[in-house]
Design a protein around this motif. Structure first.
Motif, PDB file in Angstrom:
ATOM      1  N   PRO B   8       0.707  -1.304   0.157  1.00  0.00           N
ATOM      2  CA  PRO B   8      -0.314   0.040   0.076  1.00  0.00           C
ATOM      3  C   PRO B   8       0.871   1.344   0.057  1.00  0.00           C
ATOM      4  O   PRO B   8       2.068   1.084  -0.114  1.00  0.00           O
ATOM      5  N   SER B   9       0.341   2.578  -0.069  1.00  0.00           N
ATOM      6  CA  SER B   9       1.075   3.627  -0.028  1.00  0.00           C
ATOM      7  C   SER B   9       1.384   3.930   1.454  1.00  0.00           C
ATOM      8  O   SER B   9       2.455   4.640   1.669  1.00  0.00           O
ATOM      9  N   HIS B  10       0.492   3.523   2.296  1.00  0.00           N
ATOM     10  CA  HIS B  10       0.658   4.029   3.750  1.00  0.00           C
ATOM     11  C   HIS B  10       0.103   2.513   4.410  1.00  0.00           C
ATOM     12  O   HIS B  10      -0.959   2.130   4.198  1.00  0.00           O
ATOM     13  N   GLN B  11       0.890   2.126   5.342  1.00  0.00           N
ATOM     14  CA  GLN B  11       0.444   1.220   6.103  1.00  0.00           C
ATOM     15  C   GLN B  11       0.817   1.335   7.886  1.00  0.00           C
ATOM     16  O   GLN B  11       1.973   1.929   8.071  1.00  0.00           O
ATOM     17  N   VAL B  12      -0.245   1.299   8.579  1.00  0.00           N
ATOM     18  CA  VAL B  12      -0.286   1.563   9.840  1.00  0.00           C
ATOM     19  C   VAL B  12      -0.212   0.140  10.809  1.00  0.00           C
ATOM     20  O   VAL B  12      -1.170  -0.439  10.316  1.00  0.00           O
ATOM     21  N   THR B  13       0.654  -0.089  11.681  1.00  0.00           N
ATOM     22  CA  THR B  13       0.560  -1.372  12.290  1.00  0.00           C
ATOM     23  C   THR B  13       0.845  -1.103  13.773  1.00  0.00           C
ATOM     24  O   THR B  13       1.557  -0.278  14.171  1.00  0.00           O
ATOM     25  N   GLN B  14       0.533  -2.351  14.477  1.00  0.00           N
ATOM     26  CA  GLN B  14       0.984  -2.156  15.786  1.00  0.00           C
ATOM     27  C   GLN B  14       2.319  -2.997  16.043  1.00  0.00           C
ATOM     28  O   GLN B  14       2.684  -3.763  15.290  1.00  0.00           O
ATOM     29  N   MET B  15       3.035  -2.537  17.105  1.00  0.00           N
ATOM     30  CA  MET B  15       4.319  -3.303  17.229  1.00  0.00           C
ATOM     31  C   MET B  15       4.322  -4.814  17.511  1.00  0.00           C
ATOM     32  O   MET B  15       3.168  -5.376  18.094  1.00  0.00           O
ATOM     33  N   GLY B  16       5.001  -5.504  17.089  1.00  0.00           N
ATOM     34  CA  GLY B  16       5.104  -6.753  16.978  1.00  0.00           C
ATOM     35  C   GLY B  16       4.362  -7.506  15.856  1.00  0.00           C
ATOM     36  O   GLY B  16       4.290  -8.908  15.835  1.00  0.00           O
ATOM     37  N   GLN B  17       3.550  -6.732  15.039  1.00  0.00           N
ATOM     38  CA  GLN B  17       2.471  -7.381  14.032  1.00  0.00           C
ATOM     39  C   GLN B  17       3.606  -7.751  12.817  1.00  0.00           C
ATOM     40  O   GLN B  17       4.576  -6.985  12.668  1.00  0.00           O
ATOM     41  N   GLU B  18       2.970  -8.603  11.854  1.00  0.00           N
ATOM     42  CA  GLU B  18       3.804  -8.802  10.781  1.00  0.00           C
ATOM     43  C   GLU B  18       3.454  -7.931   9.589  1.00  0.00           C
ATOM     44  O   GLU B  18       2.199  -7.503   9.836  1.00  0.00           O
ATOM     45  N   VAL B  19       4.204  -7.344   8.842  1.00  0.00           N
ATOM     46  CA  VAL B  19       3.654  -6.716   7.578  1.00  0.00           C
ATOM     47  C   VAL B  19       4.146  -7.435   6.107  1.00  0.00           C
ATOM     48  O   VAL B  19       5.350  -7.469   6.397  1.00  0.00           O
ATOM     49  N   ILE B  20       3.549  -7.072   5.330  1.00  0.00           N
ATOM     50  CA  ILE B  20       3.965  -7.402   4.020  1.00  0.00           C
ATOM     51  C   ILE B  20       3.989  -6.044   3.016  1.00  0.00           C
ATOM     52  O   ILE B  20       2.758  -5.662   2.694  1.00  0.00           O
ATOM     53  N   LEU B  21       5.018  -5.725   2.607  1.00  0.00           N
ATOM     54  CA  LEU B  21       5.003  -4.714   1.622  1.00  0.00           C
ATOM     55  C   LEU B  21       5.257  -5.273   0.190  1.00  0.00           C
ATOM     56  O   LEU B  21       6.054  -6.023  -0.065  1.00  0.00           O
ATOM     57  N   THR B 102      20.272   2.111 -14.662  1.00  0.00           N
ATOM     58  CA  THR B 102      19.684   2.872 -13.573  1.00  0.00           C
ATOM     59  C   THR B 102      18.765   2.169 -12.821  1.00  0.00           C
ATOM     60  O   THR B 102      18.061   1.079 -13.300  1.00  0.00           O
ATOM     61  N   GLN B 103      18.793   2.298 -11.602  1.00  0.00           N
ATOM     62  CA  GLN B 103      17.807   1.881 -10.706  1.00  0.00           C
ATOM     63  C   GLN B 103      16.453   2.679 -10.676  1.00  0.00           C
ATOM     64  O   GLN B 103      16.718   4.028 -10.312  1.00  0.00           O
ATOM     65  N   TYR B 104      15.453   2.155 -10.933  1.00  0.00           N
ATOM     66  CA  TYR B 104      14.125   3.120 -11.030  1.00  0.00           C
ATOM     67  C   TYR B 104      13.302   2.697  -9.788  1.00  0.00           C
ATOM     68  O   TYR B 104      13.340   1.711  -9.258  1.00  0.00           O
ATOM     69  N   PHE B 105      12.834   3.633  -9.095  1.00  0.00           N
ATOM     70  CA  PHE B 105      12.220   3.755  -7.778  1.00  0.00           C
ATOM     71  C   PHE B 105      10.702   3.641  -7.817  1.00  0.00           C
ATOM     72  O   PHE B 105      10.298   4.446  -8.583  1.00  0.00           O
ATOM     73  N   GLY B 106      10.121   2.748  -6.807  1.00  0.00           N
ATOM     74  CA  GLY B 106       8.731   2.917  -6.894  1.00  0.00           C
ATOM     75  C   GLY B 106       8.477   4.221  -5.994  1.00  0.00           C
ATOM     76  O   GLY B 106       9.377   4.708  -5.263  1.00  0.00           O
ATOM     77  N   PRO B 107       7.134   4.484  -5.889  1.00  0.00           N
ATOM     78  CA  PRO B 107       6.792   5.660  -5.129  1.00  0.00           C
ATOM     79  C   PRO B 107       6.775   5.398  -3.359  1.00  0.00           C
ATOM     80  O   PRO B 107       6.889   6.580  -2.810  1.00  0.00           O
ATOM     81  N   GLY B 108       7.076   4.237  -2.963  1.00  0.00           N
ATOM     82  CA  GLY B 108       7.398   3.928  -1.608  1.00  0.00           C
ATOM     83  C   GLY B 108       6.107   3.528  -0.954  1.00  0.00           C
ATOM     84  O   GLY B 108       4.850   3.808  -1.271  1.00  0.00           O
ATOM     85  N   THR B 109       6.206   3.023   0.253  1.00  0.00           N
ATOM     86  CA  THR B 109       4.968   2.592   1.208  1.00  0.00           C
ATOM     87  C   THR B 109       5.768   3.286   2.637  1.00  0.00           C
ATOM     88  O   THR B 109       6.737   3.079   2.865  1.00  0.00           O
ATOM     89  N   ARG B 110       4.782   4.210   3.104  1.00  0.00           N
ATOM     90  CA  ARG B 110       5.098   4.571   4.350  1.00  0.00           C
ATOM     91  C   ARG B 110       4.629   3.718   5.538  1.00  0.00           C
ATOM     92  O   ARG B 110       3.300   3.731   5.476  1.00  0.00           O
ATOM     93  N   LEU B 111       5.504   3.181   6.127  1.00  0.00           N
ATOM     94  CA  LEU B 111       5.105   2.235   7.282  1.00  0.00           C
ATOM     95  C   LEU B 111       5.117   3.101   8.601  1.00  0.00           C
ATOM     96  O   LEU B 111       6.278   3.619   8.994  1.00  0.00           O
ATOM     97  N   THR B 112       4.179   3.098   9.449  1.00  0.00           N
ATOM     98  CA  THR B 112       4.176   3.564  10.616  1.00  0.00           C
ATOM     99  C   THR B 112       3.855   2.538  11.599  1.00  0.00           C
ATOM    100  O   THR B 112       2.731   1.833  11.608  1.00  0.00           O
ATOM    101  N   VAL B 113       4.683   2.272  12.500  1.00  0.00           N
ATOM    102  CA  VAL B 113       4.600   1.334  13.705  1.00  0.00           C
ATOM    103  C   VAL B 113       4.091   1.926  14.908  1.00  0.00           C
ATOM    104  O   VAL B 113       5.033   2.881  15.630  1.00  0.00           O
ATOM    105  N   LEU B 114       3.160   1.655  15.681  1.00  0.00           N
ATOM    106  CA  LEU B 114       2.657   2.350  16.733  1.00  0.00           C
ATOM    107  C   LEU B 114       2.957   1.374  18.192  1.00  0.00           C
ATOM    108  O   LEU B 114       3.042   0.167  17.720  1.00  0.00           O
TER     109      LEU B 114
END
Lengths: 110, 114
Positions: B8-21, B102-114
């Motif tokens: 996703p463009s932005h992912q919010v998760t709790q500490m200790g949880q698994e995330v897949i980007l 050249t390496q081309y970059f994606g727009p990024g996923t902002r991961l926020t861990v609470l």
């Protein structure tokens, strides 16, 4: 290891020319890249130098001296939209990982 | 023009949880990378991937991280048990031929861990 130094911040006037310097020390070197990064966005490719000399691409030029560990990015006819961070990056190793400097934040004023 | 996409463009998760980007590299590219950028800091290399295996990884890429190319188009970064300090922008990049391309970059996923 690698070490990359570039100025933290620069300011310039719209329509002017600005030169952003980058010096580096590295044990392995494939090439040197310049990327532009607007706040909150991804780096976008500007230029690539592998041999000594100047590469020109429209309003942007980049220079490399491998013997001196030195590169610069030259931006001409500055526009307000050029306000961004400019990232100097080395590539090294067989799989070409990018090692980035901390970036130079350029502010273009009217 | 082909581009790298990330979800996703932005992912919010709790500490200790698994995330897949998730990332979809440019279709004819063979070399894939993950980078991260903590707010206000420089872009840092995490891992490179070629021919269905990790080719190089940084000290940041510890046992909590893994990458996978589950099919012919996706490239994923998994963080098994997220920490507060994993909060960052995660960028996927791809290139055709390393060393010259050249390496081309994606727009990024902002991961926020609470």
């Amino acid at each position: 290891g690698q070490n990359i130094d570039q100025p933290t911040e620069m300011t310039a006037t719209e329509g002017a020319i600005v030169q952003i310097n980058c010096t580096y020390q590295t044990s392995g070197f494939n090439g040197l890249f310049w990327y532009q990064q607007h706040a909150g966005e991804a780096p976008t490719f500007l230029s690539y130098n592998v041999l000594d000399g100047l590469e020109e691409k429209g309003r942007f030029s980049s220079f490399l001296s491998r013997s001196k560990g030195y590169s610069y990015l030259l931006l001409k006819e500055l526009q307000m939209k050029d306000s961004a961070s400019y990232l100097c990056a080395l590539t090294s190793g067989g799989y070409n990982k990018l090692i980035f400097g901390a970036g130079t934040r350029l502010a273009v004023h009217p | 023009e082909p581009e790298v996409t990330q979800t996703p463009s932005h992912q919010v998760t709790q500490m200790g949880q698994e995330v897949i980007l998730r990332c979809v590299p440019i279709s004819n590219h063979l070399y894939f990378y993950w980078y991260r950028q903590i707010l206000g800091q420089k872009v840092e290399f995490l891992v490179s991937f070629y021919n269905n295996e990790i080719s190089e990884k940084s000290e940041i890429f510890d046992d909590q991280f893994s990458v996978e190319r589950p099919d012919g188009s996706n490239f994923t970064l998994k963080i098994r048990s997220t920490k507060l300090e994993d909060s960052a922008m995660y960028f996927c990049a791809s290139s055709d031929v390393p060393g010259t391309d050249t390496q081309y970059f994606g727009p990024g996923t902002r991961l926020t861990v609470l």
